[in-house]
Design a protein around this motif. Sequence first.
Motif, PDB file in Angstrom:
ATOM      1  N   GLU A  13       0.919  -1.234  -0.163  1.00 25.36           N
ATOM      2  CA  GLU A  13       0.047  -0.030   0.015  1.00 25.36           C
ATOM      3  C   GLU A  13       0.871   1.334   0.087  1.00 25.36           C
ATOM      4  O   GLU A  13       1.047   1.714   0.963  1.00 25.36           O
ATOM      5  N   TRP A  14       1.387   1.731  -1.200  1.00 28.47           N
ATOM      6  CA  TRP A  14       2.414   2.514  -1.231  1.00 28.47           C
ATOM      7  C   TRP A  14       1.632   4.048  -0.674  1.00 28.47           C
ATOM      8  O   TRP A  14       2.416   4.752  -0.258  1.00 28.47           O
ATOM      9  N   TRP A  15       0.564   4.269  -0.842  1.00 25.62           N
ATOM     10  CA  TRP A  15      -0.196   5.256  -0.301  1.00 25.62           C
ATOM     11  C   TRP A  15      -0.084   5.532   1.102  1.00 25.62           C
ATOM     12  O   TRP A  15      -0.209   6.841   1.467  1.00 25.62           O
ATOM     13  N   ASN A  16       0.097   4.599   1.949  1.00 22.83           N
ATOM     14  CA  ASN A  16       0.233   4.753   3.134  1.00 22.83           C
ATOM     15  C   ASN A  16       1.802   4.391   3.800  1.00 22.83           C
ATOM     16  O   ASN A  16       1.838   4.630   5.020  1.00 22.83           O
ATOM     17  N   THR A  17       2.579   3.940   2.874  1.00 17.08           N
ATOM     18  CA  THR A  17       3.950   3.964   3.182  1.00 17.08           C
ATOM     19  C   THR A  17       4.834   5.048   2.826  1.00 17.08           C
ATOM     20  O   THR A  17       5.905   5.464   3.550  1.00 17.08           O
ATOM     21  N   LEU A  18       4.821   5.503   1.666  1.00 20.86           N
ATOM     22  CA  LEU A  18       5.809   6.577   0.946  1.00 20.86           C
ATOM     23  C   LEU A  18       5.377   7.794   1.566  1.00 20.86           C
ATOM     24  O   LEU A  18       3.969   8.453   1.727  1.00 20.86           O
ATOM     25  N   THR A  19       6.084   8.523   1.530  1.00 21.32           N
ATOM     26  CA  THR A  19       6.143  10.094   1.929  1.00 21.32           C
ATOM     27  C   THR A  19       5.681  10.768   0.601  1.00 21.32           C
ATOM     28  O   THR A  19       5.644  10.214  -0.429  1.00 21.32           O
ATOM     29  N   LEU A  20       4.966  11.709   0.959  1.00 22.74           N
ATOM     30  CA  LEU A  20       4.697  12.579  -0.237  1.00 22.74           C
ATOM     31  C   LEU A  20       5.749  12.983  -1.279  1.00 22.74           C
ATOM     32  O   LEU A  20       5.458  13.059  -2.358  1.00 22.74           O
ATOM     33  N   THR A  51       3.255  21.504   1.373  1.00 24.72           N
ATOM     34  CA  THR A  51       2.573  20.623   2.283  1.00 24.72           C
ATOM     35  C   THR A  51       2.471  21.398   3.575  1.00 24.72           C
ATOM     36  O   THR A  51       1.206  21.080   4.387  1.00 24.72           O
ATOM     37  N   ALA A  52       3.345  22.174   4.077  1.00 29.57           N
ATOM     38  CA  ALA A  52       3.041  23.193   5.143  1.00 29.57           C
ATOM     39  C   ALA A  52       1.773  24.121   5.047  1.00 29.57           C
ATOM     40  O   ALA A  52       1.059  24.347   6.082  1.00 29.57           O
ATOM     41  N   ASP A  53       1.299  24.161   3.855  1.00 32.80           N
ATOM     42  CA  ASP A  53       0.206  25.016   3.740  1.00 32.80           C
ATOM     43  C   ASP A  53      -1.438  24.201   3.434  1.00 32.80           C
ATOM     44  O   ASP A  53      -2.350  24.559   3.179  1.00 32.80           O
ATOM     45  N   PHE A  54      -1.093  22.921   3.657  1.00 33.78           N
ATOM     46  CA  PHE A  54      -2.148  22.019   3.218  1.00 33.78           C
ATOM     47  C   PHE A  54      -3.398  22.257   4.363  1.00 33.78           C
ATOM     48  O   PHE A  54      -4.475  21.576   4.358  1.00 33.78           O
ATOM     49  N   GLN A  55      -3.334  22.837   5.465  1.00 29.34           N
ATOM     50  CA  GLN A  55      -4.200  23.141   6.603  1.00 29.34           C
ATOM     51  C   GLN A  55      -5.561  23.704   6.099  1.00 29.34           C
ATOM     52  O   GLN A  55      -6.680  23.292   6.607  1.00 29.34           O
ATOM     53  N   TRP A  56      -5.681  24.320   4.928  1.00 26.91           N
ATOM     54  CA  TRP A  56      -7.006  24.939   4.099  1.00 26.91           C
ATOM     55  C   TRP A  56      -7.528  23.632   3.351  1.00 26.91           C
ATOM     56  O   TRP A  56      -8.790  23.801   3.182  1.00 26.91           O
ATOM     57  N   LEU A  57      -6.989  22.520   3.409  1.00 27.20           N
ATOM     58  CA  LEU A  57      -7.631  21.435   2.637  1.00 27.20           C
ATOM     59  C   LEU A  57      -8.556  20.996   3.498  1.00 27.20           C
ATOM     60  O   LEU A  57      -8.330  20.667   4.847  1.00 27.20           O
ATOM     61  N   CYS A 117      -8.933  15.040   3.221  1.00 29.86           N
ATOM     62  CA  CYS A 117      -8.391  14.989   1.916  1.00 29.86           C
ATOM     63  C   CYS A 117      -6.967  13.877   2.170  1.00 29.86           C
ATOM     64  O   CYS A 117      -6.020  13.933   3.097  1.00 29.86           O
ATOM     65  N   ALA A 118      -6.662  13.177   1.072  1.00 29.31           N
ATOM     66  CA  ALA A 118      -5.354  12.413   1.145  1.00 29.31           C
ATOM     67  C   ALA A 118      -4.309  12.926   1.473  1.00 29.31           C
ATOM     68  O   ALA A 118      -3.263  12.618   1.933  1.00 29.31           O
ATOM     69  N   TYR A 119      -4.121  14.199   0.704  1.00 31.47           N
ATOM     70  CA  TYR A 119      -2.910  15.018   0.569  1.00 31.47           C
ATOM     71  C   TYR A 119      -2.509  15.474   2.147  1.00 31.47           C
ATOM     72  O   TYR A 119      -1.418  15.341   2.703  1.00 31.47           O
ATOM     73  N   ARG A 120      -3.602  16.050   2.895  1.00 35.11           N
ATOM     74  CA  ARG A 120      -3.364  16.445   3.941  1.00 35.11           C
ATOM     75  C   ARG A 120      -3.278  15.357   4.922  1.00 35.11           C
ATOM     76  O   ARG A 120      -2.162  15.573   5.913  1.00 35.11           O
ATOM     77  N   LEU A 121      -3.969  14.030   5.052  1.00 32.83           N
ATOM     78  CA  LEU A 121      -3.616  13.029   5.805  1.00 32.83           C
ATOM     79  C   LEU A 121      -2.656  12.563   5.612  1.00 32.83           C
ATOM     80  O   LEU A 121      -1.775  12.495   6.611  1.00 32.83           O
ATOM     81  N   ARG A 122      -1.775  12.281   4.354  1.00 35.03           N
ATOM     82  CA  ARG A 122      -0.460  11.947   4.204  1.00 35.03           C
ATOM     83  C   ARG A 122       0.573  12.729   4.548  1.00 35.03           C
ATOM     84  O   ARG A 122       1.563  12.469   5.309  1.00 35.03           O
ATOM     85  N   ALA A 123       0.260  14.125   4.640  1.00 36.13           N
ATOM     86  CA  ALA A 123       1.400  15.222   5.003  1.00 36.13           C
ATOM     87  C   ALA A 123       1.467  15.085   6.425  1.00 36.13           C
ATOM     88  O   ALA A 123       2.566  15.238   7.080  1.00 36.13           O
TER      89      ALA A 123
END
Length: 145
Positions: free
Chosen positions: A3-10, A79-85, A89-95
Motif C-alpha cells: 500500500e504505497w499510499w500509506n507507506t511512501l511520504t509525499l 505541504t505546510a500550507d495544506f491546513q486549508w484542505l 483530503c488524502a494529501y493532508r492526511l499523508r502530509a
Amino acid sequence: MTEWWNTLTLDQLSTEQWEALCDGCGRCCLHKLEDEETGEYHFTRIRCRLLDEKTSRCSDYANRLEKVADCVKLSPENTADFQWLPSTCAYRLRANGKALHDWHPLVSGDPESVRRAGMTVRNNTVSDEDVRFYEYEDHIITWID
C-alpha cells in the motif's frame, strides 16, 4: 501488494502516484473563507467555475492555473500550507503521516466509493460566477467527516 499510499511520504511519490492520491471529492475547489481572528477556514458551497459539479473534477485540469488566478497547485513543496484542505483530503492526511480512509478509491478499489460515502460535492454547489463575494457567508457549509 504494498500500500504505497500509506507507506511512501509525499515527496517520494511519482507523478502518477501523486495524481492517484486525489480522491476526487472536489472539496478543495470550493471557495473558503478564513476567520482573520482564529485562522479557521470555513468552506462554502461555492465552487470554482472550472469544477464540474457532476463529476467533482476540474473541467480543465491541465490549464487551471492559467485560467483561475487563485488556483493552488498542490505539491510536496507546499505541504505546510495544506491546513486549508478538508480534513479528509488524502494529501493532508499523508502530509500528517495518517492513513487514507476506507472509502478512498485506492483503498476500496472502487472510484465510486468516495461518492457512496457522501464525501463528494456532486450536485450540491453553486458556481462562483453566480454569487457575489459579499454573499459568500450565506453559503458556508459544515462537513460531517
